[in-house]
Design an enzyme around this catalytic site. Structure first.
Site, PDB file in Angstrom:
ATOM      1  N   SER A  86     -55.045 -27.556 -23.751  1.00  0.00           N
ATOM      2  CA  SER A  86     -55.479 -26.841 -22.588  1.00  0.00           C
ATOM      3  C   SER A  86     -54.139 -26.515 -21.801  1.00  0.00           C
ATOM      4  CB  SER A  86     -56.267 -28.234 -21.511  1.00  0.00           C
ATOM      5  OG  SER A  86     -55.397 -29.062 -21.457  1.00  0.00           O
ATOM      6  N   THR A 115     -54.081 -30.236 -17.739  1.00  0.00           N
ATOM      7  CA  THR A 115     -52.793 -29.445 -17.425  1.00  0.00           C
ATOM      8  C   THR A 115     -51.421 -30.263 -17.670  1.00  0.00           C
ATOM      9  OG1 THR A 115     -54.114 -28.433 -15.780  1.00  0.00           O
ATOM     10  CG2 THR A 115     -51.600 -28.551 -15.409  1.00  0.00           C
ATOM     11  N   THR A 136     -51.056 -24.245 -17.571  1.00  0.00           N
ATOM     12  CA  THR A 136     -52.464 -24.847 -18.236  1.00  0.00           C
ATOM     13  C   THR A 136     -53.306 -23.477 -18.625  1.00  0.00           C
ATOM     14  OG1 THR A 136     -54.463 -25.713 -17.296  1.00  0.00           O
ATOM     15  CG2 THR A 136     -53.420 -24.404 -15.857  1.00  0.00           C
ATOM     16  N   ARG A 157     -60.949 -16.621 -13.539  1.00  0.00           N
ATOM     17  CA  ARG A 157     -60.904 -17.678 -12.771  1.00  0.00           C
ATOM     18  C   ARG A 157     -59.267 -18.059 -13.025  1.00  0.00           C
ATOM     19  NH1 ARG A 157     -58.914 -23.173 -13.604  1.00  0.00           N
ATOM     20  NH2 ARG A 157     -59.737 -24.403 -12.171  1.00  0.00           N
ATOM     21  N   THR A 209     -52.978 -32.658 -11.874  1.00  0.00           N
ATOM     22  CA  THR A 209     -53.828 -31.884 -13.065  1.00  0.00           C
ATOM     23  C   THR A 209     -55.300 -32.268 -12.617  1.00  0.00           C
ATOM     24  OG1 THR A 209     -54.047 -32.476 -15.358  1.00  0.00           O
ATOM     25  CG2 THR A 209     -53.361 -34.203 -14.149  1.00  0.00           C
ATOM     26  N   GLY A 210     -56.232 -31.850 -13.486  1.00  0.00           N
ATOM     27  CA  GLY A 210     -57.661 -31.897 -13.069  1.00  0.00           C
ATOM     28  C   GLY A 210     -58.226 -30.773 -12.631  1.00  0.00           C
TER      29      GLY A 210
HETATM   30  N1  GLY Z   1     -55.453 -28.111 -13.093  1.00  0.00           N
HETATM   31  C1  GLY Z   1     -55.786 -26.893 -13.911  1.00  0.00           C
HETATM   32  C2  GLY Z   1     -56.827 -26.019 -13.323  1.00  0.00           C
HETATM   33  O1  GLY Z   1     -57.891 -26.511 -12.847  1.00  0.00           O
HETATM   34  O2  GLY Z   1     -56.975 -24.938 -13.858  1.00  0.00           O
END
Ligand code: GLY
Length: 318
Positions: free
Chosen positions: A73, A174, A192, A202, A225-226
């Site tokens: 990722s 991430t 990420t 997106r 992150t998340g």
């Molecule tokens: N935290 C990275 C994303 O949602 O793209």
């Protein structure tokens, strides 16, 4: 046991006194997200150990998972979006409050290095999509195929099943990395490929300064992150730095923001987010909405270790 909109709230673990121990004055500190942070920190540490700048350390550290095809990722070898394309977001901030970012970038293995050049060579903060790619190519980067067999196989399977797995610890990690150098200067970087099988186009929190990353050299830095949508609605990293400015330790600052997110953001209990933070004194903290978050910490005395962070909720089940 208590629940929050059906999610299991974990008992008790919050403030960890051990995390407030100050490192020796003038010694570097690095904190980064997830297991892949260990290799990133080690690379960053080489730079800090020889007296190098935190900005160089965060960039070179984040380049490690970006180039690693086994990290799915970040950068090369990531999960693609629903059109089968890998699109990348990254940001970087230095000790002078400068920031650079790229979003929806395709075909470049090291987006955080492009973000750094946006910061250093343009009057702008963010370049997106084709413009970001053109800028990268003008500045010597090579366009490459970022999909590995893994990326293609996972996409083929997703097309067949069309099952949108919730974001979990295995498909969304991430890297955010914060460093303090021997001069006490703080920098941060974040990179990420975003949520697996996201809509084409997106963009998440990682390239948004204040959301996925924020550094203020007077106070400290924070990274996320998340699920980016949750972080973007709360500017979580900025909020953590502001909490530290008002006297919270990094750990307290992260915990307060996570609690606020779970109270304010609809469906946050189904969409995990996690934060790391470091303050000007080299104290660090980490916390998440959900269990299972690990972070890598490097200090002069302790070397590089992987630690488990506290959380308010149990791990998201998939
Ligand atoms: N935290 C990275 C994303 O949602 O793209």
């Amino acid at each position: 046991m208590a629940t929050l909109a059906g999610a299991l709230i974990l008992p008790g673990r919050t403030y960890d006194e051990k995390l407030t121990v100050k490192p020796s004055s003038g010694s570097p500190v690095i904190i980064s997200t997830w297991k892949h942070g260990v290799a990133a920190n080690r690379e960053a540490w080489k730079i800090l150990q020889r007296g190098g700048r935190a900005l160089d350390a965060v960039e070179k550290g984040v380049n490690v998972p970006e180039k690693d095809p086994e990290v799915h990722s970040v950068g090369y070898g990531s999960y693609p979006d629903r059109d089968g394309v890998i699109t990348l977001d990254a940001s970087i901030m230095d000790e002078n409050g400068n920031g650079g970012a790229v979003s929806f970038l395709q075909g470049i293995k090291t987006p955080v290095s492009v973000a750094r050049l946006v910061m250093e060579r343009t009057p702008h903060v963010m370049l997106a999509g084709e413009g970001a790619l053109a800028f990268a190519l003008e500045n010597g980067f090579q366009k490459e195929e970022l999909r590995t067999d893994f990326s293609i196989q996972k996409w083929e399977k997703w097309k067949k099943d069309k099952v949108n797995r919730p974001v979990d610890l295995h498909n969304h990690d991430t890297i955010s990395l914060l460093a303090i150098d021997q001069h006490g200067n703080i920098s941060g970087a974040c990179s990420t490929s975003g949520i697996a099988f996201k809509h084409h186009g997106r963009v998440g929190d990682s390239p948004i300064l204040g959301a996925g990353l924020f550094v203020d050299n007077e106070t400290g830095g924070a990274g996320a992150t998340g699920v980016g949508e949750v972080v973007m609605k709360t500017l979580g990293s900025f909020a953590i730095v502001e909490n530290m400015r008002h006297g919270f330790t990094p750990q307290q600052a992260c915990e307060e923001v996570v609690k606020r997110i779970l109270k304010k953001v609809k469906d946050a209990e189904k969409n995990p987010v996690f934060f790391i933070a470091v303050n000007k004194d080299g104290e660090f903290g980490a916390y998440g909405t959900h269990a299972g978050f690990e972070y890598a910490i490097s200090t002069q005395d302790g070397g590089t270790v992987l630690k488990g962070a506290g959380s308010m909720l149990a791990e998201v089940s998939v």
